[in-house]
Design a protein around this motif. Structure first.
Motif, PDB file in Angstrom:
ATOM      1  N   ARG A 186       0.883  -1.074  -0.035  1.00  0.00           N
ATOM      2  CA  ARG A 186       0.160   0.069  -0.134  1.00  0.00           C
ATOM      3  C   ARG A 186       0.936   1.346  -0.141  1.00  0.00           C
ATOM      4  N   VAL A 205      -2.529  -0.830  -8.335  1.00  0.00           N
ATOM      5  CA  VAL A 205      -3.840  -1.096  -7.432  1.00  0.00           C
ATOM      6  C   VAL A 205      -3.829  -2.629  -7.918  1.00  0.00           C
ATOM      7  N   GLY A 248      -6.585  -5.097  -6.911  1.00  0.00           N
ATOM      8  CA  GLY A 248      -7.825  -4.502  -6.852  1.00  0.00           C
ATOM      9  C   GLY A 248      -8.361  -4.057  -8.195  1.00  0.00           C
ATOM     10  N   ALA A 270     -10.888   1.167  -9.411  1.00  0.00           N
ATOM     11  CA  ALA A 270     -10.561   1.607  -8.106  1.00  0.00           C
ATOM     12  C   ALA A 270      -8.964   2.510  -8.171  1.00  0.00           C
ATOM     13  N   LEU A 279      -8.229   3.708  -0.386  1.00  0.00           N
ATOM     14  CA  LEU A 279      -7.838   2.309  -0.370  1.00  0.00           C
ATOM     15  C   LEU A 279      -8.522   1.528   0.635  1.00  0.00           C
ATOM     16  N   VAL A 299     -10.420  -0.882  -1.876  1.00  0.00           N
ATOM     17  CA  VAL A 299      -9.404  -2.165  -1.814  1.00  0.00           C
ATOM     18  C   VAL A 299      -9.179  -2.626  -0.323  1.00  0.00           C
TER      19      VAL A 299
END
Length: 295
Positions: A165, A220, A226, A230, A289, A293
């Motif tokens: 992330r 992502v 994801g 997104a 996020l 996600v």
């Protein structure tokens, strides 16, 4: 972000090869800290925030604003550790305690903390109470700008897939900067905010958007599994926040009459000059996020 080239020179007259080399070195250190052990990245982030606090305090001092550095440094480190270890509630509590520490430290200082040279040339109609209020206000600004926003990166890091992330977050901010720079140099003709940063262009902003619309879905999708849409949403949001962060620091530097916040990073300026787009991007990327996600 993007630039309007009066002549085809590096942005703001910087040495581009040196800037690229330093940027690659910083990226290597970040990746090493991020994927060897998460706690190492917390230490790296805390060091960056501490250096940024020191730079900002020095820049404000040129205009006779003296923020309480000690509670800001201690509170900044504690804020990042609390956010990583205990979550959003601890982040907010730590920032609130830092602000209280700034207030208490300034009130307990001597009535006049300004050097003799400044006392010989005081600003018009500025009494001791107004001076203290200004210093405390600037200290609260530092706490909200630096450790609070950086704390959202620690919230991302604390997730099970936190390292990835953080990588997505940093990658989007970097792509926004690189895309804006390249498009601005090649095609920039229309200034976006001429009174704030004359070299920023609308063409550069478009370049940032294109770069993040490509990087967002890829990052992502590949790193977080994801959906592509997104990634596109997160990418566009990163463009907006990175641009606002860059322009906001430009406003402050213009008001202070300085080119860079520091000189620690050759070709870049100071640490805060590298964090200006990352800091406001962190809470937005964390929020999106988390919603789009989940870990």
């Amino acid at each position: 972000m993007g630039t309007v080239p009066a002549t085809r020179t590096p942005r703001a007259g910087r040495d581009l090869p040196v800037a690229v080399g330093v940027g690659l070195g910083l990226g290597a250190v970040l990746l090493l800290a991020l994927f060897v052990r998460k706690e190492a990245f917390v230490v790296l982030a805390a060091a960056a925030v501490a250096l940024a606090v020191w730079e900002l305090a020095g820049a404000l001092a040129t205009r006779h604003v003296h923020v309480p550095v000690v509670p800001l440094l201690a509170g900044g480190v504690a804020t990042l550790v609390a956010a990583y270890a205990a979550g959003p509630e601890a982040l907010l509590v730590a920032v609130a305690l830092t602000c209280l520490g700034v207030l208490a430290w300034r009130l307990l200082e001597a009535p006049d903390v300004h050097p003799p040279a400044e006392r010989q040339h005081p600003e018009p109609l500025l009494g001791a109470g107004a001076s203290a209020l200004r210093d405390v206000t600037a200290g609260v600004l530092c706490a909200a700008w630096l450790p609070l926003l950086a704390g959202f990166a620690m919230l991302m890091l604390a997730e099970p897939d936190g390292a990835r992330r953080i990588l997505v977050f940093v990658l989007l901010a970097v792509c926004s900067d690189i895309g804006g720079y390249a498009a601005g140099v090649l095609w920039g003709r229309h200034p976006m905010a001429p009174t704030v940063s004359p070299k920023k262009s609308w063409e550069g902003l478009a370049g940032s958007a294109v770069a993040c619309l490509v990087a967002g879905p890829l990052a992502v999708g590949l790193l977080l599994d994801g959906a592509w849409w997104a990634g596109a949403v997160v990418g566009l949001a990163a463009v907006a926040t990175a641009t606002l962060g860059d322009l906001s620091e430009s406003v402050l530097k213009r008001d202070l009459g300085i080119k860079d916040m520091g000189s620690l990073l050759p070709g870049h300026g100071g640490v805060l000059d590298r964090l200006d787009s990352l800091l406001p991007t962190a809470p937005v990327v964390w929020l999106l996020l988390t919603a789009l996600v989940p870990a």
